[in-house]
Scaffold this active site. Structure first.
Site, PDB file in Angstrom:
ATOM      1  N   LYS A 123       0.811  -1.218   0.000  1.00 51.18           N
ATOM      2  CA  LYS A 123       0.000   0.000   0.000  1.00 51.18           C
ATOM      3  C   LYS A 123       0.845   1.270   0.000  1.00 51.18           C
ATOM      4  CE  LYS A 123      -4.096   2.062   1.828  1.00 51.18           C
ATOM      5  NZ  LYS A 123      -5.511   1.748   1.789  1.00 51.18           N
TER       6      LYS A 123
ATOM      7  N   MET B 166     -17.439 -37.348 -15.851  1.00 53.18           N
ATOM      8  CA  MET B 166     -16.154 -37.972 -16.166  1.00 53.18           C
ATOM      9  C   MET B 166     -15.716 -38.913 -15.047  1.00 53.18           C
ATOM     10  SD  MET B 166     -14.071 -38.402 -18.459  1.00 53.18           S
ATOM     11  CE  MET B 166     -13.614 -37.260 -19.744  1.00 53.18           C
TER      12      MET B 166
HETATM   13  C1  LIG Z   1     -11.764 -27.879  -9.514  1.00 52.17           C
HETATM   14  C2  LIG Z   1     -11.864 -29.309  -9.876  1.00 52.17           C
HETATM   15  N1  LIG Z   1     -12.312 -30.200  -8.962  1.00 52.17           N
HETATM   16  C3  LIG Z   1     -12.422 -31.514  -9.287  1.00 52.17           C
HETATM   17  C4  LIG Z   1     -12.063 -31.974 -10.518  1.00 52.17           C
HETATM   18  C5  LIG Z   1     -12.153 -33.455 -10.881  1.00 52.17           C
HETATM   19  N2  LIG Z   1     -13.153 -33.646 -11.949  1.00 52.17           N
HETATM   20  C6  LIG Z   1     -12.807 -33.751 -13.253  1.00 52.17           C
HETATM   21  S1  LIG Z   1     -14.128 -33.897 -14.263  1.00 52.17           S
HETATM   22  C7  LIG Z   1     -15.203 -33.867 -12.967  1.00 52.17           C
HETATM   23  C8  LIG Z   1     -16.678 -33.950 -13.204  1.00 52.17           C
HETATM   24  C9  LIG Z   1     -17.213 -32.739 -13.839  1.00 52.17           C
HETATM   25  O1  LIG Z   1     -18.625 -32.810 -13.855  1.00 52.17           O
HETATM   26  P1  LIG Z   1     -19.450 -31.904 -14.849  1.00 52.17           P
HETATM   27  O2  LIG Z   1     -19.000 -30.521 -14.778  1.00 52.17           O
HETATM   28  O3  LIG Z   1     -20.899 -32.148 -14.639  1.00 52.17           O
HETATM   29  O4  LIG Z   1     -18.963 -32.442 -16.257  1.00 52.17           O
HETATM   30  P2  LIG Z   1     -19.298 -33.828 -17.000  1.00 52.17           P
HETATM   31  O5  LIG Z   1     -18.076 -34.686 -16.864  1.00 52.17           O
HETATM   32  O6  LIG Z   1     -20.496 -34.427 -16.376  1.00 52.17           O
HETATM   33  O7  LIG Z   1     -19.517 -33.411 -18.418  1.00 52.17           O
HETATM   34  C10 LIG Z   1     -14.507 -33.747 -11.760  1.00 52.17           C
HETATM   35  C11 LIG Z   1     -15.136 -33.734 -10.436  1.00 52.17           C
HETATM   36  C12 LIG Z   1     -11.558 -30.997 -11.424  1.00 52.17           C
HETATM   37  N3  LIG Z   1     -11.143 -31.335 -12.648  1.00 52.17           N
HETATM   38  N4  LIG Z   1     -11.501 -29.687 -11.086  1.00 52.17           N
END
Ligand SMILES: Cc1ncc(C[n+]2csc(CCOP(=O)(O)OP(=O)(O)O)c2C)c(N)n1
Ligand SMILES: [Mg+2]
Length: 565
Positions: free
Chosen positions: A164, A479
């Protein structure tokens, strides 16, 4: 002209303007009151985001879409710590960015002062470089260096921490026209001997393959890549980060490689005798089991960052330099020899094999009564004629977008490749829309990812940004559910998201448009209407819940060991 005395906060904004900044993303706080006071009198456009993480992603999306340095500004303590995921995301994908953080006065640093955090220490492993400005006299030079570092060599995020009292101090403003840093000299010009070796290998190869990554886009080398591949009739694949560098509708394009790459790309990788890898870093999602990666190929690796060469895979011909210059150099060396052969004929057997793999297992999906995510992507691609800027969240939505949207130009895909950050896409789309006001910007989202930065609907609506969010709603962490289905005996623990909010009402609560699509016959007309709307819009598409992404190379397997539909 005599130097003028200026206040630190004023110097900061003057430097930003001289660096060519037109928009910055930020969120104020006690450490930044002088800057925000000054900002009200500045021509710089400040976008007030609703969460600092989203502000960093917005600056990142702006940078990816425009090729310019993204800039964001946040207060000390929690403002600064909220930026970490955004910074790590940009670092993993080598995105040029300057992050400015407020800090407690220098006298209080180390005293556990209110909202004090050692952000320079915390971000050391996820920034290209970072600075704590200790004296207002150093401010201009440090900012100049920060921009220089962010955009030169292998680009990356640079953080500047601003106490600051530095922002309140006064000094003479002196702008250094030229910037040079001892001990930082990226190699742009590739070694001619290495280039000659690479050119010789290309001439001799019978089954050559180009693998391109984000570096091709970053160094603006797409034109050279296209000329080289088309002249020599060499098939092209890419990593997720490289999509768009080579046109997705070119006959030489064989799709993305890797964990969710095409059958053709993964099979070609296994059979090629010369892999020319340009601006890639051989992420494990690309290579699969490294011991079995491209087992029949000599590898040429062109990259600006010498530390990425031989980091993950053995390389036969390393070429350190700017991708654009290297590809232009290859073209120059090759040009007198191009008439030696009919290249289409020379690579005829190889091209026929590739065509055979394409015919054997093209990207496909089963259709049924329910809407399939792949057909949503294809419909959007059709409606937008492949001309939109596509952001994605992370998960199945991201992979379907990568597979089924036809990317034709560089900088049309904004996706968190290296870190895989859920919550990236929507704020990145906001940043892109601010950088390219006339573009149609679409975020393909998952129902879970979108909730990680849903508050930015307020930012989009307040700034009248016509960003479109298309939720591929499977009410799952899709996923992860896919992995549970395939490798954990369908034990769907903690991935069922049936208790989602009503996304249409949520959009409306923020003042955006909300649409819902549950039946196939509504898909095209509603998408058309929503994409034509001048407003921020959320389109909630209910898709087949248990659709999987194929092909899939299981973690740790070789690219040959694909699971197909
Ligand atoms: C911040 C974060 N937390 C956790 C994960 C682990 N992760 C990867 S894909 C996923 C599922 C995502 O779900 P959604 O947004 O509904 O996408 P979908 O795979 O169903 O299309 C998770 C939990 C990540 N990549 N990023
Ligand atoms: Mg989902």
């Amino acid at each position: 002209m005599d130097p003028v005395t200026m206040k630190g906060s004023q110097i900061l904004l003057e430097c930003l303007q001289r660096e060519g900044v037109d928009v910055l993303f930020g969120y104020p706080g006690g450490a930044l009151t002088d800057v925000y006071d000054e900002l009200s009198r500045s021509p710089l456009r400040h976008i007030l985001v609703r969460h600092e993480q989203a502000g960093v992603h917005a600056a990142d999306g702006y940078a990816r879409a425009t090729g310019r340095v993204g800039v964001c500004l946040f207060t000390s303590g929690p403002g600064a710590t909220n930026t970490i995921t955004g910074i790590a995301t940009a670092y993993a994908d080598s995105i040029p960015m300057v992050i400015l953080t407020g800090q407690v006065p220098t006298l209080l640093i180390g005293n556990d002062a209110f909202q004090e955090v050692d952000i320079v220490g915390i971000t050391r492993p996820c920034t290209k470089h970072n600075y704590l400005v200790k004296n207002v006299k150093d401010l201009t030079l440090i900012l100049r260096q920060a921009f220089f570092l962010a955009r030169s060599g292998r680009p990356g995020p640079v953080l500047v921490d601003l106490p600051k009292d530095v922002l309140q101090g006064h000094t003479e403003f002196v702008w250094p026209e030229e910037i040079r840093m001892r001990s930082y000299n990226p190699t742009y010009r590739p070694n001619l001997n290495q280039l000659r070796r690479a050119a010789g290998a290309l001439i001799a190869a019978r089954k050559p393959l180009f693998l391109t990554g984000g570096g091709v886009i970053m160094s603006d080398a797409a034109g050279e890549l296209r000329t080289l591949a088309r002249t020599l009739h060499v098939p092209v694949t890419s990593s997720l980060m490289g999509l768009g560098a080579f046109p997705g509708d070119d006959p030489l394009w064989i799709g993305m490689v890797g964990m969710h790459g095409t059958f053709t790309a993964n099979t070609a990788m296994h059979n090629t005798d010369l892999l020319v890898a340009v601006g890639v870093r051989f992420d494990d999602r690309v290579t699969g089991r490294v011991a079995d990666f491209a087992p029949n190929a000599a590898i040429v690796h062109i990259d600006i960052d010498p530390t990425s060469i031989r980091k993950n895979v053995a390389v036969d011909i390393p070429v350190v330099g700017d991708c654009k210059r290297a590809l232009a150099g290859l073209l120059e060396i090759l040009s007198p020899r191009l008439a030696e052969k009919d290249w289409h004929f020379a690579h005829g057997d190889w091209l026929a094999a590739v065509a055979g793999w394409n015919a054997m297992h093209p990207l496909s999906y089963d259709t049924g009564e329910e809407i399939k995510p792949q057909e949503v992507i294809r419909a959007v691609c059709e409606i937008t004629k492949g001309k939109a800027i596509i952001a994605t969240e992370v998960g199945q939505n991201q992979m379907w977008a990568a597979q089924f949207y036809t990317f034709r130009e560089p900088r049309t895909l904004l996706t968190s490749g290296g870190l895989g950050t859920m919550g990236y896409g929507f704020p990145a789309a906001i940043g892109a829309q601010l950088g390219l006001p006339d573009a149609l910007v679409i975020d393909f989202a998952g129902d879970a990812s979108i909730q990680m930065n849903i508050q930015e609907l307020a930012t989009a609506v307040a700034n009248r940004l016509p960003v479109k969010i298309i939720i591929l709603n499977n009410m799952y962490l899709g996923m992860v559910r896919q992995m549970q289905e395939l490798f954990y005996n369908r034990n769907y623990n903690s991935t069922n998201m049936e208790s989602q909010p009503d996304f249409v009402k949520l959009a409306e609560a923020y003042g955006a448009q909300g649409y819902r699509i549950t039946k196939r016959d509504k898909l095209e007309p509603v998408l058309r209407a929503a994409l034509a709307s001048p407003d921020t819009a959320v389109i909630d598409v209910h898709i087949a819940r248990e659709e999987n992404v194929y092909p899939m190379v299981p973690s740790g397997a070789s690219l040959e060991e694909m699971l197909l539909i």
